[in-house]
Design a protein around this motif. Structure first.
Motif, short mmCIF file in Angstrom:
data_model
loop_
_atom_site.label_atom_id
_atom_site.label_comp_id
_atom_site.label_asym_id
_atom_site.label_seq_id
_atom_site.Cartn_x
_atom_site.Cartn_y
_atom_site.Cartn_z
N MET A 123 97.36 -64.45 -30.49
CA MET A 123 97.63 -64.21 -29.06
C MET A 123 96.67 -63.15 -28.53
O MET A 123 96.52 -62.08 -29.12
CB MET A 123 99.07 -63.76 -28.86
CG MET A 123 99.47 -63.57 -27.42
SD MET A 123 101.23 -63.12 -27.26
CE MET A 123 101.35 -62.99 -25.48
N GLU A 124 95.99 -63.45 -27.43
CA GLU A 124 95.03 -62.51 -26.87
C GLU A 124 95.76 -61.35 -26.20
O GLU A 124 96.81 -61.53 -25.59
CB GLU A 124 94.16 -63.22 -25.83
CG GLU A 124 93.22 -64.26 -26.42
CD GLU A 124 92.29 -64.80 -25.37
OE1 GLU A 124 92.34 -64.29 -24.22
OE2 GLU A 124 91.52 -65.72 -25.67
N PRO A 125 95.18 -60.13 -26.33
CA PRO A 125 95.79 -58.98 -25.65
C PRO A 125 95.72 -59.15 -24.14
O PRO A 125 94.81 -59.79 -23.62
CB PRO A 125 94.93 -57.80 -26.12
CG PRO A 125 93.62 -58.41 -26.50
CD PRO A 125 93.96 -59.77 -27.04
N PRO A 126 96.69 -58.62 -23.42
CA PRO A 126 96.67 -58.77 -21.96
C PRO A 126 95.46 -58.08 -21.34
O PRO A 126 95.02 -57.04 -21.80
CB PRO A 126 97.98 -58.09 -21.52
CG PRO A 126 98.31 -57.14 -22.64
CD PRO A 126 97.82 -57.82 -23.89
N LYS A 127 94.92 -58.71 -20.33
CA LYS A 127 93.76 -58.13 -19.65
C LYS A 127 94.22 -57.04 -18.68
O LYS A 127 95.29 -57.14 -18.08
CB LYS A 127 93.02 -59.22 -18.88
CG LYS A 127 92.39 -60.28 -19.77
CD LYS A 127 91.63 -61.30 -18.94
CE LYS A 127 90.99 -62.35 -19.85
NZ LYS A 127 90.24 -63.36 -19.06
N PRO A 128 93.39 -56.00 -18.54
CA PRO A 128 93.77 -54.93 -17.60
C PRO A 128 93.80 -55.46 -16.18
O PRO A 128 93.02 -56.33 -15.80
CB PRO A 128 92.65 -53.89 -17.79
CG PRO A 128 91.50 -54.65 -18.36
CD PRO A 128 92.11 -55.73 -19.20
N SER A 129 94.72 -54.93 -15.41
CA SER A 129 94.85 -55.37 -14.02
C SER A 129 93.68 -54.88 -13.19
O SER A 129 92.98 -53.93 -13.55
CB SER A 129 96.16 -54.84 -13.43
OG SER A 129 96.09 -53.42 -13.31
N LEU A 169 94.11 -51.26 -12.25
CA LEU A 169 93.75 -50.32 -13.31
C LEU A 169 92.24 -50.16 -13.42
O LEU A 169 91.73 -49.05 -13.58
CB LEU A 169 94.33 -50.79 -14.65
CG LEU A 169 93.96 -49.96 -15.88
CD1 LEU A 169 94.45 -48.52 -15.71
CD2 LEU A 169 94.55 -50.57 -17.14
N LEU A 170 91.52 -51.27 -13.33
CA LEU A 170 90.05 -51.21 -13.41
C LEU A 170 89.49 -50.37 -12.26
O LEU A 170 88.54 -49.60 -12.45
CB LEU A 170 89.47 -52.62 -13.38
CG LEU A 170 89.73 -53.48 -14.64
CD1 LEU A 170 89.23 -54.90 -14.42
CD2 LEU A 170 89.07 -52.85 -15.85
N ARG A 171 90.06 -50.53 -11.09
CA ARG A 171 89.59 -49.75 -9.94
C ARG A 171 89.88 -48.26 -10.15
O ARG A 171 89.03 -47.41 -9.84
CB ARG A 171 90.27 -50.25 -8.66
CG ARG A 171 89.74 -51.59 -8.17
CD ARG A 171 90.57 -52.11 -7.00
NE ARG A 171 89.99 -53.33 -6.45
CZ ARG A 171 90.59 -54.08 -5.53
NH1 ARG A 171 91.81 -53.73 -5.08
NH2 ARG A 171 90.00 -55.17 -5.08
N GLN A 172 91.05 -47.96 -10.67
CA GLN A 172 91.39 -46.56 -10.93
C GLN A 172 90.46 -45.94 -11.97
O GLN A 172 90.04 -44.79 -11.83
CB GLN A 172 92.84 -46.45 -11.39
CG GLN A 172 93.86 -46.72 -10.28
CD GLN A 172 95.28 -46.71 -10.79
OE1 GLN A 172 95.54 -46.73 -12.00
NE2 GLN A 172 96.24 -46.67 -9.86
N LEU A 173 90.12 -46.71 -13.00
CA LEU A 173 89.19 -46.21 -14.01
C LEU A 173 87.81 -45.97 -13.42
O LEU A 173 87.15 -44.97 -13.73
CB LEU A 173 89.11 -47.19 -15.18
CG LEU A 173 90.36 -47.31 -16.07
CD1 LEU A 173 90.20 -48.43 -17.08
CD2 LEU A 173 90.61 -45.98 -16.78
N SER A 174 87.36 -46.88 -12.57
CA SER A 174 86.07 -46.70 -11.91
C SER A 174 86.07 -45.45 -11.04
O SER A 174 85.12 -44.66 -11.06
CB SER A 174 85.73 -47.94 -11.06
OG SER A 174 85.60 -49.09 -11.86
#
Length: 389
Positions: free
Chosen positions: A1-7, A10-15
């Motif tokens: 089972m593939e791990p869930p992809k970040p939302s 979340l990607l925007r917050q990390l950027s």
């Protein structure tokens, strides 16, 4: 089972966090420069800058780059993000520094003290010094981090008076005193704990393969006061009440060879300041100088040997119960090269010993640790505030 992809959120917050991290370190940059330093694409940085501008965190300065090629817009953080306070409550006085989001000390105020002092004296002095420092800086005070040369109650942040403590006679609550001057949290801890944090930050080398923060280190502070901080798994161990590291009453070997509380060794050797339980640092340093002089001084030699034996007894207890990777000897006479060498020689012959070394941070180490934490908390408040916005 593939791990869930970040939302996407979340990607925007990390950027946004990466972009702010770059602007914390370098006050004015173009989008292209931010992209290079943050390791992000130019479109990603452009979107992040747009969001941060709308949140009121980043602004266009109105300046443009010159020279060849396409001109770039100079970006900076907005000037109203607030500041942080780093406060030192020490035997020689109260010092308050105001730090901006870039880590620059923009204002400072200080006031001297005499030993021993009382809560009444500090209750008037502490807010006054902090208010003077804050008045010299633009922006609201978002957080205050206090370093105190006394035990600190873990639950309340109040200074706790213990028997033979040389500094504060009584109890004091810096949190209550400073809360009206700060629109965020007030964090209080013991000065040696902050010094240990500064030491770990200064010596951490991610590529070395050895990390004292992970392996554990004990920081024994020997100056007018006596203290210790123990770090394990990167965390300063404070104890259930915040009193871990109070070594004054650790039982060691006294000058007569009998068991003695560590603090009493200095009384027996006549090395206390008049009318105080504080260690007479100047007298200890004179003894070390006399003992190291050509020909030596028999009395000084005996006194220094007694100190070495007493300190090694404390170190033996620290090693037995905390199992550190190393011990740092700090403080005015604890880090003296002559004393450190003598302690190292004797301690190295004991059944259980670890490497000893002097501190890497020599200039106001406890304030340095408090300043680092104040800056970290200020920046985190900016980051979380921009995400909420």
């Amino acid at each position: 089972m593939e791990p869930p992809k970040p939302s996407l959120r979340l990607l925007r917050q990390l950027s946004d966090r990466h972009v702010l991290g770059v602007l914390f370190e370098e006050p004015e940059l173009t989008r292209a420069q931010i992209a290079t330093r943050a390791g992000l694409s130019k479109p990603t940085v452009g979107e992040s800058v747009r969001r941060l501008t709308e949140a009121g965190v980043v602004r266009d300065t109105g300046d443009r780059t010159g020279g060849r090629g396409r001109a770039g817009t100079i970006l900076a953080l907005t000037p109203d993000l607030g500041v942080a306070l780093a406060v030192g409550i020490a035997p020689d006085g109260v010092l308050a520094e105001v730090v901006d989001v870039h880590g620059r000390v923009v204002s400072r105020a200080t006031e001297g003290l005499a030993l021993p002092t009382t809560p009444d004296r500090l209750e008037a002095l502490l807010p006054a010094v902090v208010a003077r420092a804050a008045a010299g800086a633009a922006g609201a005070v978002r957080v205050a981090v206090v370093s105190a040369a006394d035990p600190v109650d873990r639950a309340t942040g109040a200074l706790v008076h213990l028997p033979d403590a040389p500094f504060l006679v009584g109890e004091l609550s810096p949190v209550a005193l400073l809360a009206p001057l700060v629109d965020g949290e007030v964090v209080v801890d013991n000065d040696v704990n902050w010094a240990a944090r500064a030491e770990l930050a200064a010596t951490h080398d991610p590529g070395s393969g050895a990390d004292e923060a992970a392996d554990g280190v004990a920081y024994l502070y020997l100056d007018r006061g006596l203290g210790c901080a123990v770090v394990a798994d990167g965390v300063v161990l404070r104890g259930v009440g915040g009193l871990a590291g109070e070594v004054a009453h650790v039982v060691t070997t006294g000058p007569d060879g009998r068991a003695s509380a560590f603090i009493e060794v200095f009384a027996a050797l006549g090395l206390r300041e008049p009318g105080s339980t504080a260690v007479d640092t100047a007298a200890v340093l004179r003894l070390l100088e006399l003992a190291a002089a050509p020909g030596g001084d028999p009395g000084a030699e005996r006194a220094v040997d007694a100190l070495v034996v007493a300190v090694c007894g404390v170190l033996a207890a620290l090693v037995a119960f905390t199992d550190p990777a190393a011990v740092v000897l700090g403080g005015a006479w604890g880090s003296d090269p002559t004393f450190l060498a003598r302690v190292g020689q004797r301690f190295g012959r004991m059944p259980r010993h670890v490497p000893l070394r002097p501190p890497a941070v020599l200039e106001q180490p406890s304030l340095a640790g408090a300043r680092q934490e104040a800056l970290r908390r200020l920046r985190e408040r900016v980051v979380t505030g921009s995400a909420a916005g």
